[in-house]
Motif scaffolding. Structure first.
Motif, PDB file in Angstrom:
ATOM      1  N   PHE A 125      -3.293  13.941  -4.256  1.00  0.00           N
ATOM      2  CA  PHE A 125      -4.530  14.760  -4.095  1.00  0.00           C
ATOM      3  C   PHE A 125      -4.524  15.585  -5.710  1.00  0.00           C
ATOM      4  N   ASP A 126      -5.638  15.237  -6.256  1.00  0.00           N
ATOM      5  CA  ASP A 126      -5.822  15.763  -7.758  1.00  0.00           C
ATOM      6  C   ASP A 126      -4.445  15.825  -8.686  1.00  0.00           C
ATOM      7  N   GLY A 127      -3.991  14.622  -8.527  1.00  0.00           N
ATOM      8  CA  GLY A 127      -2.879  14.275  -9.391  1.00  0.00           C
ATOM      9  C   GLY A 127      -1.448  14.669  -8.911  1.00  0.00           C
ATOM     10  N   GLN A 128      -1.632  15.464  -7.767  1.00  0.00           N
ATOM     11  CA  GLN A 128      -0.250  15.912  -6.976  1.00  0.00           C
ATOM     12  C   GLN A 128      -0.009  15.260  -5.973  1.00  0.00           C
ATOM     13  N   ALA A 171      -2.300   5.021  -2.135  1.00  0.00           N
ATOM     14  CA  ALA A 171      -2.413   6.492  -2.745  1.00  0.00           C
ATOM     15  C   ALA A 171      -2.537   6.383  -4.131  1.00  0.00           C
ATOM     16  N   ASP A 172      -1.797   5.225  -4.762  1.00  0.00           N
ATOM     17  CA  ASP A 172      -1.662   5.326  -6.512  1.00  0.00           C
ATOM     18  C   ASP A 172      -3.161   4.808  -6.855  1.00  0.00           C
ATOM     19  N   GLU A 173      -3.787   4.232  -6.134  1.00  0.00           N
ATOM     20  CA  GLU A 173      -5.039   3.599  -6.847  1.00  0.00           C
ATOM     21  C   GLU A 173      -6.080   4.667  -7.216  1.00  0.00           C
ATOM     22  N   LEU A 206     -11.765   5.900  -8.495  1.00  0.00           N
ATOM     23  CA  LEU A 206     -12.652   5.165  -8.811  1.00  0.00           C
ATOM     24  C   LEU A 206     -12.927   3.786  -8.484  1.00  0.00           C
ATOM     25  N   LEU A 207     -11.821   3.137  -8.084  1.00  0.00           N
ATOM     26  CA  LEU A 207     -11.766   1.760  -7.548  1.00  0.00           C
ATOM     27  C   LEU A 207     -11.674   1.480  -6.280  1.00  0.00           C
ATOM     28  N   ASP A 208     -11.841   2.565  -5.249  1.00  0.00           N
ATOM     29  CA  ASP A 208     -11.602   2.216  -4.068  1.00  0.00           C
ATOM     30  C   ASP A 208     -12.882   1.938  -3.326  1.00  0.00           C
ATOM     31  N   SER A 244      -7.470   0.396   1.195  1.00  0.00           N
ATOM     32  CA  SER A 244      -8.065   0.581   2.440  1.00  0.00           C
ATOM     33  C   SER A 244      -8.108   2.031   3.150  1.00  0.00           C
ATOM     34  N   SER A 245      -7.338   2.969   2.272  1.00  0.00           N
ATOM     35  CA  SER A 245      -7.250   4.167   2.716  1.00  0.00           C
ATOM     36  C   SER A 245      -6.823   4.991   1.379  1.00  0.00           C
ATOM     37  N   ASP A 246      -6.875   6.705   1.580  1.00  0.00           N
ATOM     38  CA  ASP A 246      -6.332   7.236   0.665  1.00  0.00           C
ATOM     39  C   ASP A 246      -4.801   7.600   0.997  1.00  0.00           C
ATOM     40  N   HIS A 247      -4.169   7.069   2.235  1.00  0.00           N
ATOM     41  CA  HIS A 247      -3.149   7.174   2.458  1.00  0.00           C
ATOM     42  C   HIS A 247      -2.263   5.991   2.562  1.00  0.00           C
ATOM     43  N   ASP A 248      -0.745   6.074   2.283  1.00  0.00           N
ATOM     44  CA  ASP A 248      -0.249   4.826   2.467  1.00  0.00           C
ATOM     45  C   ASP A 248       0.675   4.888   3.704  1.00  0.00           C
ATOM     46  N   PRO A 249       0.599   3.606   4.321  1.00  0.00           N
ATOM     47  CA  PRO A 249       1.429   3.493   5.587  1.00  0.00           C
ATOM     48  C   PRO A 249       2.823   3.757   5.442  1.00  0.00           C
TER      49      PRO A 249
END
Length: 332
Positions: free
Chosen positions: A189-192, A219-221, A224-226, A247-252
């Motif tokens: 989130f915002d680079g953190q 999470a690392d993508e 801009l590309l999601d 497919s999400s902003d969270h990693d499984p």
């Protein structure tokens, strides 16, 4: 077994997902727990599984405000629990999929504002939900007769915050911390970096966990590309390519289990009668909960309180027994 967060709260979405997976991987590869609509929100938790690997045991259970009022299901989404048995017959476990209240919007209407301590909005709401979750699982909501519980999901709390402390105090182990250490992350989130997503094993299951990791596919993508084009200019939308994207902003979170056979019965107790008057004989009615892997049961009465017993009596497949002929002035 896969716990899903933020799937559409209807039947069609999970049916479409499972049909799509089976279309790629073969008919019957995946199935789903049919919960129907849960609560009133637009999204819910869900569970899919591989029938070749596990079999659902009994019905699913939901933790809502009706079950425990401190669990505010107008803020937290109802927790979803389902027990499974390994097809190899080696053991059973209960998965509990959760999505606690986010930090993004306030809980001022329930007296839980952002206190400026870094935990954000609704910290007490999430803490109360975590405490209710511990109590609920202690009562074995699916009737599994087994203490192997695995809490999964987006708890919207970082690892040192109160809700996680409540789960740890309740006897659960943070598997990400145990296997990956302080630098683990599943969210940016915002680079953190940090993690809001968890797998926590109860005391009965933690010894059967073979490993835990975070699958870094989301999470690392850069966003801009999601997949979300809501706030993007046409030039940014044009960066899309028909290949893998997050497919999400969270990693499984992935957890490995090596289940142990568990034929222990459930709750045991005296059904009747009340304690008799001194010198008065009585007959005791005993009852115990079922164990999914047990073929039969035995009971034993002991007078020494030393965790050792001789003279076990077979009850067959029954889950109750009448006991008579007990001695006067003796504690059993």
């Amino acid at each position: 077994v896969v716990g899903l967060i933020e799937i559409e709260n209807n039947d069609a979405a999970i049916q479409d997902l499972v049909a799509g997976l089976n279309g790629l991987m073969g008919a019957g590869t995946y199935a789903y727990i049919d919960t129907g609509v849960i609560g009133t929100d637009q999204i819910k938790q869900a569970i899919i599984y591989k029938p070749a690997t596990v079999t659902p045991v009994g019905n699913f259970a939901l933790l809502t405000s009706a079950v425990d009022p401190p669990y505010l299901d107008t803020k937290n989404r109802p927790a979803l629990a389902q027990t499974f048995q390994d097809k190899a017959g080696t053991g059973i476990f209960t998965v509990v999929v959760n999505h606690l209240k986010s930090k993004g919007s306030d809980c001022n209407d329930v007296g839980d504002p952002d206190l400026g301590d870094g935990a954000g909005n609704c910290n007490l709401t999430r803490k109360a939900a975590a405490e209710a979750l511990v109590d609920w699982l202690a009562a074995d909501p699916t009737g599994s007769g087994d203490s192997d519980f695995l809490i999964l999901g987006d708890l919207n709390s970082y690892a040192k915050e109160d809700p996680i402390d409540a789960l740890l105090a309740g006897g659960y182990t943070n598997l990400i911390a145990q296997f990956l250490g302080e630098n683990a992350y599943s969210y940016v989130f915002d680079g953190q970096v940090g993690y809001l997503d968890y797998a926590l094993a109860g005391a009965g299951l933690v010894g059967e966990v073979t490993g835990t990791t975070v699958w870094h596919i989301n999470a690392d993508e850069p966003d801009l590309l999601d997949y979300d084009t809501t706030f993007k200019a046409p030039a940014q939308d044009a960066l899309y390519e028909p290949n893998a994207f997050r497919s999400s902003d969270h990693d499984p979170i992935i957890v490995g289990l090596a289940l142990e056979a568990d034929g222990r019965p459930g709750a045991f107790g005296k059904v009747s009668p009340a304690d008799a008057a001194a010198g008065t004989p009585l007959t005791l009615a005993l009852q115990w909960g079922t164990a999914p892997l047990a073929a039969s049961y035995e009971y034993c009465l002991d007078t020494t309180d030393d965790d050792a017993c001789t003279g076990w009596v077979s009850a067959g497949t029954a889950t109750s027994a009448l006991v008579s002929g007990l001695a006067f002035d003796t504690t059993y």
